[in-house]
Write an enzyme that holds these catalytic residues in place. Sequence first.
Site, PDB file in Angstrom:
ATOM      1  N   GLU A   1       4.855   5.999  57.389  1.00  0.00           N
ATOM      2  CA  GLU A   1       4.151   4.752  57.104  1.00  0.00           C
ATOM      3  C   GLU A   1       3.295   4.308  58.290  1.00  0.00           C
ATOM      4  OE1 GLU A   1       6.408   0.930  57.109  1.00  0.00           O
ATOM      5  OE2 GLU A   1       8.145   2.244  57.402  1.00  0.00           O
TER       6      GLU A   1
ATOM      7  N   GLU B   1       9.104  27.074  71.002  1.00  0.00           N
ATOM      8  CA  GLU B   1      10.023  27.104  69.862  1.00  0.00           C
ATOM      9  C   GLU B   1      11.309  27.828  70.219  1.00  0.00           C
ATOM     10  OE1 GLU B   1       6.868  26.954  66.106  1.00  0.00           O
ATOM     11  OE2 GLU B   1       7.570  28.884  66.877  1.00  0.00           O
TER      12      GLU B   1
ATOM     13  N   TYR C   1       3.276  28.112  71.495  1.00  0.00           N
ATOM     14  CA  TYR C   1       4.214  27.650  70.470  1.00  0.00           C
ATOM     15  C   TYR C   1       5.413  28.579  70.330  1.00  0.00           C
ATOM     16  CZ  TYR C   1       2.154  30.929  67.058  1.00  0.00           C
ATOM     17  OH  TYR C   1       1.729  32.047  66.394  1.00  0.00           O
TER      18      TYR C   1
ATOM     19  N   CYS D   1       7.883  33.999  61.322  1.00  0.00           N
ATOM     20  CA  CYS D   1       8.045  32.666  60.729  1.00  0.00           C
ATOM     21  C   CYS D   1       9.389  32.452  60.040  1.00  0.00           C
ATOM     22  CB  CYS D   1       6.948  32.405  59.699  1.00  0.00           C
ATOM     23  SG  CYS D   1       5.312  33.014  60.135  1.00  0.00           S
TER      24      CYS D   1
ATOM     25  N   LYS E   1      12.588  32.924  62.314  1.00  0.00           N
ATOM     26  CA  LYS E   1      12.502  31.872  63.332  1.00  0.00           C
ATOM     27  C   LYS E   1      12.867  30.523  62.748  1.00  0.00           C
ATOM     28  CE  LYS E   1       8.827  29.744  63.790  1.00  0.00           C
ATOM     29  NZ  LYS E   1       7.377  29.463  63.903  1.00  0.00           N
TER      30      LYS E   1
ATOM     31  N   HIS F   1       8.073   2.323  52.851  1.00  0.00           N
ATOM     32  CA  HIS F   1       8.927   1.745  53.896  1.00  0.00           C
ATOM     33  C   HIS F   1      10.394   1.854  53.489  1.00  0.00           C
ATOM     34  CE1 HIS F   1      10.034  -0.960  57.155  1.00  0.00           C
ATOM     35  NE2 HIS F   1      10.789  -1.619  56.288  1.00  0.00           N
TER      36      HIS F   1
END
Length: 452
Positions: free
Chosen positions: A440, A182, A178, A48, A51, A435
């Site tokens: 949102e 990645e 993944y 993790c 990477k 916003h």
Amino acid sequence: MTFDYDLFVIGGGSGGVRAARIASGEYKARVALAEEDRMGGTCVIRGCVPKKIMVFASAYPDQIRDAARYGWDATAGGFDWPGFRTRLNAELDRLEATYRATLSGAGVTVFNARATLVDPHTVRLSSGELLRARYILVATGGRPFVPGFPGSELAITSNDVFGMPSLPGRVMVVGGGYIATEFACILHGLGARVTLACRGRQILRGFDDEARNLVAEAMQDRGIKIRCGVTVTRLERGPGGILATPADGDIIEVDAVLYATGRVPNTEGLGLAALGVGIGARGQILVDRYSQTAVPSVFAVGDVTGRINLTPVAIREGHAFADTVFGGTARIVSHDLVPSTVFTQPELGTVGLTEDAARAQEPIEVYATSFRPMQTQFAGRSDRALMKLIVSQSSRRVLGCHIVGPQAGEMIQLAAVAIGMGATKDDFDRTVAVHPTLAEELVTLRRPARKS
């Protein structure tokens, strides 16, 4: 019966370190931990953390190009891999030292050795020393797996990437999960020409179809070649590199082949089966919901159990083990609604059920929107983002959330809190939007895109 320790932990990764620290530091148990490699385990040393730092590094070329479109006099020079790797290694050294200091501060005795089980209460260190403990916790994690085929020894794994002496110019990444996606994005961002080959019909099997399709499109738009339905049958050295032969016979010449087709638990040679510890078909340690094996004094947490191979899950399991065994509070870890993120470019964040899984469970409504983010649209990029909610028709509860776009991981973490609390679509609708933001869109989706 006399014990040298109340707890002996085998493995210095995230789960084992958390269990040792809580048992010793908070509950004053006598704890020892053995780690044969570097402290910190896969996440800190080979996964993790390095990477994600590489993800940051690989994103700068796009950011520099965007900066020019925003009016800055900015150009990207060459990437200094040796210099980056030196800084990366220094950071990993710092983190490992922090882990060791944390254990020392909590009063944990650390052995820099391999440990195996002799009996339900005894471990043998590679130094030959025998130590007895009331409880033994196995937290040895997992490792990359490369299947055997002609030339498979020429392949590298994710463990090898961080130590490469130089960056390869042409890379084939084999796998569709993944880790594969990645690293395909990372290596492409650092300047390599990348081909990703996977056996499935699409990358990221198990993730929401709409989300993974968008990620695949974005990767291809950036120049990564994705070949689905492909199995590599042979690797061999050629005059200009490594020749990779897929089953369809279309040979590809590259400088490196990175295999990321799966991981296996580190259970070999620990002496578990001889003790009666159950081992699953994939080599994982079989445990109950309290992480206890069939041998009452032996427990296991993290990737070695094959439940959910994520660092935060291992940490939760290690903490729950310490609370249960030494804290007097029986705790289990829920493996439902665990959020996760694939750090591709763009990121994919997800929590809860996919559209297909939810539809198989009950009638649902799907709220989704795909759009070009303001920041990259202004810079002239064609990137698209996706915001998607899966909603139960009967209860109105949000069953799943899937986000593709910049900072999807940051957004999905907060969405997971709401969904874990049982938030309904009406709760999302009542929330005032911030916003202008990507997030949102999660609270402005008014009409379902489809019902089923």
